[in-house]
Design an enzyme around this catalytic site. Structure first.
Site, PDB file in Angstrom:
ATOM      1  N   LYS A  22      79.887 116.746  15.343  1.00 17.75           N
ATOM      2  CA  LYS A  22      78.992 115.599  15.392  1.00 17.75           C
ATOM      3  C   LYS A  22      79.563 114.459  16.218  1.00 17.75           C
ATOM      4  CE  LYS A  22      77.967 116.313  10.507  1.00 17.75           C
ATOM      5  NZ  LYS A  22      78.139 115.703   9.152  1.00 17.75           N
ATOM      6  N   GLY A  23      80.883 114.485  16.408  1.00 14.92           N
ATOM      7  CA  GLY A  23      81.573 113.316  16.953  1.00 14.92           C
ATOM      8  C   GLY A  23      81.097 112.834  18.313  1.00 14.92           C
ATOM      9  N   ASP A  44      84.842 109.919  12.754  1.00 12.99           N
ATOM     10  CA  ASP A  44      84.691 109.598  11.329  1.00 12.99           C
ATOM     11  C   ASP A  44      86.001 109.588  10.569  1.00 12.99           C
ATOM     12  OD1 ASP A  44      85.019 112.494  11.514  1.00 12.99           O
ATOM     13  OD2 ASP A  44      84.431 112.546   9.409  1.00 12.99           O
ATOM     14  N   ASP A  76      84.102 114.054  21.983  1.00 17.84           N
ATOM     15  CA  ASP A  76      84.554 112.682  21.688  1.00 17.84           C
ATOM     16  C   ASP A  76      86.068 112.568  21.836  1.00 17.84           C
ATOM     17  OD1 ASP A  76      84.787 114.382  19.494  1.00 17.84           O
ATOM     18  OD2 ASP A  76      84.581 112.789  18.013  1.00 17.84           O
ATOM     19  N   LYS A  99      94.368 112.552  23.219  1.00 13.30           N
ATOM     20  CA  LYS A  99      95.687 112.204  22.674  1.00 13.30           C
ATOM     21  C   LYS A  99      96.700 113.179  23.269  1.00 13.30           C
ATOM     22  CE  LYS A  99      94.377 110.758  17.990  1.00 13.30           C
ATOM     23  NZ  LYS A  99      94.456 111.205  16.566  1.00 13.30           N
ATOM     24  N   ASP A 103      92.388 116.449  20.638  1.00  8.50           N
ATOM     25  CA  ASP A 103      93.561 116.123  19.839  1.00  8.50           C
ATOM     26  C   ASP A 103      94.608 117.215  20.095  1.00  8.50           C
ATOM     27  OD1 ASP A 103      95.214 115.450  17.591  1.00  8.50           O
ATOM     28  OD2 ASP A 103      93.486 114.560  16.618  1.00  8.50           O
TER      29      ASP A 103
HETATM   30  C1  PRP Z   1      86.982 116.676  16.008  1.00  9.42           C
HETATM   31  C2  PRP Z   1      86.596 116.349  17.443  1.00  9.42           C
HETATM   32  C3  PRP Z   1      86.920 117.615  18.179  1.00  9.42           C
HETATM   33  C4  PRP Z   1      88.095 118.159  17.427  1.00  9.42           C
HETATM   34  C5  PRP Z   1      89.343 117.796  18.183  1.00  9.42           C
HETATM   35  O1  PRP Z   1      85.905 117.321  15.403  1.00  9.42           O
HETATM   36  O2  PRP Z   1      85.242 116.008  17.568  1.00  9.42           O
HETATM   37  O3  PRP Z   1      85.859 118.534  18.163  1.00  9.42           O
HETATM   38  O4  PRP Z   1      88.113 117.535  16.138  1.00  9.42           O
HETATM   39  O5  PRP Z   1      90.465 118.296  17.527  1.00  9.42           O
HETATM   40  P1  PRP Z   1      91.477 119.370  18.166  1.00  9.42           P
HETATM   41  O6  PRP Z   1      91.671 119.011  19.623  1.00  9.42           O
HETATM   42  O7  PRP Z   1      92.726 119.140  17.353  1.00  9.42           O
HETATM   43  O8  PRP Z   1      90.916 120.725  17.974  1.00  9.42           O
HETATM   44  P2  PRP Z   1      85.778 117.511  13.811  1.00  9.42           P
HETATM   45  O9  PRP Z   1      86.192 118.886  13.460  1.00  9.42           O
HETATM   46  O10 PRP Z   1      86.458 116.374  13.115  1.00  9.42           O
HETATM   47  O11 PRP Z   1      84.199 117.440  13.592  1.00  9.42           O
HETATM   48  P3  PRP Z   1      83.159 116.232  13.847  1.00  9.42           P
HETATM   49  O12 PRP Z   1      83.031 116.075  15.354  1.00  9.42           O
HETATM   50  O13 PRP Z   1      81.901 116.707  13.228  1.00  9.42           O
HETATM   51  O14 PRP Z   1      83.706 114.984  13.203  1.00  9.42           O
END
Ligand code: PRP
Length: 174
Positions: A40-41, A157, A98, A129, A101
């Site tokens: 969703k981000g 979030d 978004d 990051k 990481d």
């Molecule tokens: C977050 C973000 C990325 C992912 C990045 O999504 O939107 O998709 O984590 O992390 P990574 O590089 O360590 O894999 P999340 O799973 O929190 O879902 P959301 O977007 O619905 O909040």
């Protein structure tokens, strides 16, 4: 209630999004794009970015991948919960994220999507990051490199809250 500090103001986000859009417009001149928001981000970024691009022919699609918390993040194995509605074959696909990481979500997603034979498959992320990376992901467009801190707002979030803040904030009391 979290204590937060503004890391990137709404004005700075919007300015950078215009710059990214300009770059992408140049790179894809004469080619229509399938913009794929990763739910969703990416929701607010996708919305502002697509309008900054402002091109009639570009299409919007969405994908959502499962998140099983820490276990999934470390293995990088993600499953598709909501798939893209259209075929990717022969299309110029730009994944809209978004934040990158560890990079595990996107590297797995690239594997899953590249077998669908898109003409091109690239990534734009608002935030990255670099210090948190566990695998190298070829991210073509990056809005901002940020430190390895917990950030919220503008789609990001904390336990599903704070997504609707207009700026990106750092949580100072996690
Ligand atoms: C977050 C973000 C990325 C992912 C990045 O999504 O939107 O998709 O984590 O992390 P990574 O590089 O360590 O894999 P999340 O799973 O929190 O879902 P959301 O977007 O619905 O909040």
């Amino acid at each position: 209630m979290h204590q937060t500090e503004v890391l990137i103001s709404s004005e700075k986000l919007q300015t950078r999004i215009q710059e990214l859009a300009e770059e992408v417009r140049k790179d894809y001149e004469g080619k229509s794009l399938m913009l794929v928001g990763i739910l969703k981000g990416s929701i607010h970024f996708l919305s502002d970015f697509a309008r900054a691009l402002g091109r009639e022919e570009d299409e919007l699609e969405f994908i959502q991948v499962s998140s099983y918390g820490a276990a999934t993040k470390s293995s990088g194995v993600v499953q598709i919960r909501k798939d893209i509605d259209q075929s990717l074959e022969g299309r110029h696909v730009l994944l809209v994220e978004d934040i990158v990481d560890t990079g595990l979500t996107l590297s797995h997603l690239l594997e899953l999507l590249s077998v669908r034979r898109p003409e091109s498959l690239e990534i734009v992320t608002l935030l990255s990051k670099p210090e948190a990376r566990k695998t190298q992901v070829p991210v073509k467009y990056v809005g901002f490199d940020i430190p390895n801190q917990f950030v919220i707002g503008y789609g990001l979030d904390a336990a599903e809250k704070y997504r609707n803040l207009a700026d990106i904030r750092v949580v100072t009391n996690p």
